[in-house]
Design a protein around this motif. Structure first.
Motif, PDB file in Angstrom:
ATOM      1  N   THR A  24       0.672  -1.137   0.141  1.00  0.00           N
ATOM      2  CA  THR A  24       0.204  -0.004  -0.036  1.00  0.00           C
ATOM      3  C   THR A  24       0.870   1.289  -0.038  1.00  0.00           C
ATOM      4  OG1 THR A  24      -0.104  -0.562   2.231  1.00  0.00           O
ATOM      5  CG2 THR A  24      -2.203  -0.835   1.071  1.00  0.00           C
ATOM      6  N   LYS A  26     -11.324   0.300   8.875  1.00  0.00           N
ATOM      7  CA  LYS A  26     -10.439  -0.212   7.629  1.00  0.00           C
ATOM      8  C   LYS A  26      -9.854   1.161   7.195  1.00  0.00           C
ATOM      9  CE  LYS A  26     -14.059  -1.921   5.367  1.00  0.00           C
ATOM     10  NZ  LYS A  26     -15.142  -2.059   6.511  1.00  0.00           N
ATOM     11  N   TYR A  79      -7.448   2.999   0.102  1.00  0.00           N
ATOM     12  CA  TYR A  79      -6.485   3.306  -0.816  1.00  0.00           C
ATOM     13  C   TYR A  79      -6.859   3.228  -2.205  1.00  0.00           C
ATOM     14  CZ  TYR A  79      -3.195   2.489   3.360  1.00  0.00           C
ATOM     15  OH  TYR A  79      -2.650   2.489   4.584  1.00  0.00           O
ATOM     16  N   LYS A 101      -6.119   2.291  -5.746  1.00  0.00           N
ATOM     17  CA  LYS A 101      -5.074   1.490  -6.518  1.00  0.00           C
ATOM     18  C   LYS A 101      -5.023   1.996  -7.946  1.00  0.00           C
ATOM     19  CE  LYS A 101      -4.126  -3.346  -7.990  1.00  0.00           C
ATOM     20  NZ  LYS A 101      -4.735  -4.362  -8.270  1.00  0.00           N
ATOM     21  N   ILE A 112      -7.953  -0.442  -2.588  1.00  0.00           N
ATOM     22  CA  ILE A 112      -7.248  -1.262  -1.616  1.00  0.00           C
ATOM     23  C   ILE A 112      -8.130  -1.041  -0.290  1.00  0.00           C
ATOM     24  CG2 ILE A 112      -5.499  -2.190  -0.361  1.00  0.00           C
ATOM     25  CD1 ILE A 112      -5.272  -2.838  -3.403  1.00  0.00           C
ATOM     26  N   GLU A 147      -7.676  -1.890   3.575  1.00  0.00           N
ATOM     27  CA  GLU A 147      -6.914  -2.488   4.703  1.00  0.00           C
ATOM     28  C   GLU A 147      -7.639  -2.579   5.993  1.00  0.00           C
ATOM     29  OE1 GLU A 147      -2.433  -1.449   5.911  1.00  0.00           O
ATOM     30  OE2 GLU A 147      -3.732   0.101   5.819  1.00  0.00           O
ATOM     31  N   ALA A 194     -10.181  -9.547   7.139  1.00  0.00           N
ATOM     32  CA  ALA A 194      -9.813  -9.472   5.972  1.00  0.00           C
ATOM     33  C   ALA A 194      -9.973 -10.986   5.484  1.00  0.00           C
ATOM     34  CB  ALA A 194      -8.473  -9.087   5.556  1.00  0.00           C
ATOM     35  N   TYR A 252      -7.219 -11.148  -2.693  1.00  0.00           N
ATOM     36  CA  TYR A 252      -7.007 -10.940  -1.282  1.00  0.00           C
ATOM     37  C   TYR A 252      -5.397 -11.191  -1.143  1.00  0.00           C
ATOM     38  CZ  TYR A 252      -6.740 -12.367   3.719  1.00  0.00           C
ATOM     39  OH  TYR A 252      -6.173 -12.736   4.732  1.00  0.00           O
ATOM     40  N   ASP A 253      -4.855 -10.416  -0.563  1.00  0.00           N
ATOM     41  CA  ASP A 253      -3.491 -10.644  -0.342  1.00  0.00           C
ATOM     42  C   ASP A 253      -2.937 -11.543   0.762  1.00  0.00           C
ATOM     43  OD1 ASP A 253      -3.503  -9.319   2.280  1.00  0.00           O
ATOM     44  OD2 ASP A 253      -2.097  -8.109   1.803  1.00  0.00           O
ATOM     45  N   ARG A 256      -3.661  -8.442   5.470  1.00  0.00           N
ATOM     46  CA  ARG A 256      -4.780  -7.604   5.918  1.00  0.00           C
ATOM     47  C   ARG A 256      -5.418  -6.754   4.609  1.00  0.00           C
ATOM     48  NH1 ARG A 256      -4.137  -5.101  10.306  1.00  0.00           N
ATOM     49  NH2 ARG A 256      -2.143  -6.188  11.002  1.00  0.00           N
ATOM     50  N   LYS A 257      -5.107  -6.936   3.541  1.00  0.00           N
ATOM     51  CA  LYS A 257      -5.568  -6.187   2.429  1.00  0.00           C
ATOM     52  C   LYS A 257      -6.408  -6.972   1.410  1.00  0.00           C
ATOM     53  CE  LYS A 257      -1.653  -3.369   2.997  1.00  0.00           C
ATOM     54  NZ  LYS A 257      -0.144  -4.139   3.142  1.00  0.00           N
TER      55      LYS A 257
END
Ligand code: 5GP
Length: 247
Positions: free
Chosen positions: A3, A15, A18, A20, A26, A28, A52, A74-75, A78-79
């Motif tokens: 991020t 949350k 952001y 993208k 995004i 978080e 998340a 999903y990463d 937490r994002k």
């Protein structure tokens, strides 16, 4: 999803959002929990990742069942990447059993009395007004949504309820109620957005124990809440053994 290269456009209670690119944001999930309009507040390591992960899990299930959601990617932490939408200032609450603010509003109902058919309720999303109940004509007259759109939201919310109930019942959990939010895409299509986690639904296990944020609302104890969230994940078969809860 890294991020630090993205621009923070909004920070809420649980949350950060952001940008993208033109079409994607995004989300978080923070390690913070608040209740009673922010009067109770705590830091809980691991909570952001859990919420998340639970949200990514439910959005994936719903996407597969043909519900349009904002979820893209999903990463693993937490994002999540989501579609950029214009959010409606509405909280849509679906109730299967009488509880929470509904009991405060109508004390004639018995706690956990079954509501068959389930109820779909709209609240105007405004913290300073404590998210008041809003009637259908107010929503239409204020231009938040049209009559047809509200019918679509009600139908979709009940379908989401059916899908969530099935998932929870396989995990031996009872879905009391939940809150969802919708937004519009470029073509004005209504899409399920925000999050679906222990912060936004209430579920009871076999012993009538809450595996949701009610634990924190009642006790103010972040440790008890994270224990409940870990049990929730175990019941749903969502991995938590890679999460650092102490670091
Ligand atoms: P109630 O209206 O009974 O307080 O809440 C009904 C359901 O919607 C519960 O599952 C609760 O967690 C969720 N809910 C209601 N308002 C909010 C809110 O402002 N934020 C979040 N995260 N969930 C809410």
């Amino acid at each position: 999803v890294c991020t630090h290269t993205y621009t923070l456009i909004y920070e809420g209670k649980s949350k950060r959002v952001y940008v993208k690119n033109r079409d994607e944001l995004i989300l978080e999930f923070k390690d913070e929990v608040t209740a009673r309009d922010g009067a109770l507040r705590s830091f809980i390591r691991g909570k952001g990742i859990i919420n998340a992960r639970v949200s990514a899990y439910f959005f994936s299930v719903l996407n597969k069942k043909g519900i349009d959601t904002h979820f893209l990617d999903y990463d693993g932490a937490r994002k999540m990447a989501v579609k950029k939408l214009r959010m409606l200032p509405l909280e849509v609450i679906v109730r299967n059993y009488a509880y929470g603010s509904q009991l405060k509003r109508i004390p004639l109902l018995k706690p956990l009395q079954e509501l068959n058919p389930p109820i779909v309720e709209f609240h105007y999303k405004d913290d300073s007004l404590h998210d008041p109940l809003i009637i259908v004509d107010d929503i239409i007259n204020s231009g938040i949504a049209t009559h047809e759109e509200l019918n679509f939201i009600i139908k979709t919310s009940l379908r989401i309820n059916d899908i969530l109930r099935e998932v929870f019942s396989e995990a031996k959990l009872k879905l009391i109620d939940f809150k969802i939010e919708f937004g519009r895409d470029r073509d004005n299509k209504l899409i399920l957005a925000d999050e679906i986690s222990g912060d936004t639904f209430r579920v009871l296990d076999d012993n009538g124990k809450h595996l949701d944020k009610e634990v924190f609302r009642r006790t103010g104890d972040p440790k008890l809440l994270i224990d409940a969230y870990i049990r929730l994940c175990e019941k749903l078969g969502i991995k938590v053994d890679d999460i650092d809860f102490h670091g």
